[in-house]
Design an enzyme around this catalytic site. Sequence first.
Site, PDB file in Angstrom:
ATOM      1  N   SER A 136       0.936  -1.134   0.008  1.00 48.95           N
ATOM      2  CA  SER A 136       0.065  -0.072   0.104  1.00 48.95           C
ATOM      3  C   SER A 136       0.832   0.975  -0.076  1.00 48.95           C
ATOM      4  CB  SER A 136      -0.884  -0.102   1.275  1.00 48.95           C
ATOM      5  OG  SER A 136      -1.524   1.233   1.508  1.00 48.95           O
ATOM      6  N   TYR A 149      -1.332  -0.066  10.632  1.00 45.61           N
ATOM      7  CA  TYR A 149      -1.522  -0.282   9.246  1.00 45.61           C
ATOM      8  C   TYR A 149      -0.604   0.033   8.520  1.00 45.61           C
ATOM      9  CZ  TYR A 149      -3.544  -0.799   4.722  1.00 45.61           C
ATOM     10  OH  TYR A 149      -3.918  -1.070   3.456  1.00 45.61           O
ATOM     11  N   GLY A 180      -2.851   3.165  -3.849  1.00 43.80           N
ATOM     12  CA  GLY A 180      -3.666   4.491  -2.993  1.00 43.80           C
ATOM     13  C   GLY A 180      -4.815   4.149  -3.046  1.00 43.80           C
ATOM     14  N   LEU A 181      -5.691   5.181  -2.891  1.00 42.65           N
ATOM     15  CA  LEU A 181      -7.278   5.143  -2.454  1.00 42.65           C
ATOM     16  C   LEU A 181      -7.898   4.394  -3.582  1.00 42.65           C
ATOM     17  CD1 LEU A 181      -9.435   6.488  -0.833  1.00 42.65           C
ATOM     18  CD2 LEU A 181      -9.798   8.140  -2.765  1.00 42.65           C
ATOM     19  N   GLU A 185     -14.446  -2.776  -0.168  1.00 40.30           N
ATOM     20  CA  GLU A 185     -15.223  -2.961   1.141  1.00 40.30           C
ATOM     21  C   GLU A 185     -13.957  -2.556   2.331  1.00 40.30           C
ATOM     22  OE1 GLU A 185     -17.011  -6.668   1.710  1.00 40.30           O
ATOM     23  OE2 GLU A 185     -18.019  -6.470  -0.123  1.00 40.30           O
TER      24      GLU A 185
END
Length: 251
Positions: A136, A149, A180-181, A185
Amino acid sequence: MSKTVLVTGASSGFGLATAKEFAAKGYKVIAAARRKDRLQLLQTEFPQQIFVLPLDVTSETQIDQMLGALPEDFTQVDILINNAGLALGLSPAHEAELEDWHQMVDTNIKGLYLMTRKLLPQMVERQSGHIINIGSIAGNYAYPGGNAYGATKAFVKQFSRNLRADLLGTNVRVTNIEPGLAETEFSLVRFHGDKDKADKVYQNTQALTAEDIANAVLWAAQQPAHVNINSIELMPTSQAWAALAIDKVQG
Ligand code: NDP
Ligand code: 8X3
């Protein structure tokens, strides 16, 4: 003969889209996650190609049992996609729930290295294989509330690189995908089922889609054998870095 790919977290989001993408391209897909009903639904779309693997990646016992029981034509795993993972909470470190931290570490770190350790020997033995980890941008850049996280994703980044160092000379490839973004869910899970809060994350902007990530994974997997994609960092065009924060004394 078609290659076999094992995708963890194939019941939702990136994992589901990736499982579909690889199946549509003719790969055999072992779809792993805890929610068996969702995996079975996915299997109805590609009945010949998908093998359902109900599995909690945090449990070494379950991993051993389930991998040990794979049918003959699915035992050779050519590509492992370590995608199962989650963020829980967005509170500052001094207010975060310890239980959330435990679960993120168990899933994003332990689950990922367990799956890797279990499947790597067969790849090294065949002198062929590919581990694709889903990291991420949170492993690259700090943000308020990212605490544990982001740290788990920094583990994924460095573990991927260290695997490359160990696997030199084996032809086994390692890639870290750093999105990224992206709308999945993910935020619903992060906010413990609070849909309003989750929806707000994606409101009035265009986030990445699960299919965007699946495309990046497939592209990395389909490069010629002599090409190793070390990492891919991808963000929506609507996202960028902000300035460093400075605490200014008032007055
Ligand atoms: P989703 O919540 O949509 O999907 C997460 C998947 O992980 C589900 O299939 C879930 O399946 C699975 N999973 C969670 N815990 C376990 C477990 N213990 N054992 C097996 N499977 C598990 O989120 P995303 O698709 O967005 O997330 C996928 C990955 O991408 C994660 O690693 C996440 O950290 C990462 N990521 C997400 C970003 C985003 O903005 N969405 C951006 C960057 C990275 P089940 O509950 O059925 O077990
Ligand atoms: C998910 C992206 O920025 O919400 O890994 O942490 S972020």
